[in-house]
Design a protein around this motif. Structure first.
Motif: not given
Length: 113
Positions: A53-76
């Motif tokens: 999804w991040l690739d599809a929307i063009g999100e390439t910032d590593p910090a943003t990607r890491a924050e989103i993945l981290s949030r997904a790991a703990v927040n259903p």
């Protein structure tokens, strides 16, 4: 948030509300921010779908990607939101089971592009 009668509830505002806005809407309530959940590593399948999804929307910032993945790991709720966004962006297909637990089969598959 705790109302004067003792009723407790959580509140999320979009767009964000100021403390003054909340005090006006909920006079007399005790308002305390909830602690942010500590991030973690998402299940590999979840990470692949969210990454697509991040690739599809063009999100390439590593910090943003890491924050989103981290949030997904703990927040259903966040994870489900990202899954829905992946489907909407055409990055995944979904036939969701209920509830979606971390690492559980989630019915999502990265779409062939």
């Amino acid at each position: 948030m705790t109302r004067p009668n003792g009723e407790r509830f959580s509140l999320s505002c979009t767009p964000p509300a100021t403390l003054a806005d909340l005090n006006e809407r909920y006079p007399g309530a005790r308002i305390e921010p909830e602690p942010e959940p500590q991030g973690g590593e998402p299940d590999p399948q979840d990470a692949a779908i969210i990454g697509a999804w991040l690739d599809a929307i063009g999100e390439t910032d590593p910090a943003t990607r890491a924050e989103i993945l981290s949030r997904a790991a703990v927040n259903p709720d966040a994870r489900a939101t990202y899954f829905r966004a992946a489907v909407a962006a055409g990055a995944a297909t979904w036939e969701p089971p209920e509830p979606i637990a971390p690492g559980a089969p989630n019915g999502l598959h990265v779409s062939s592009q």
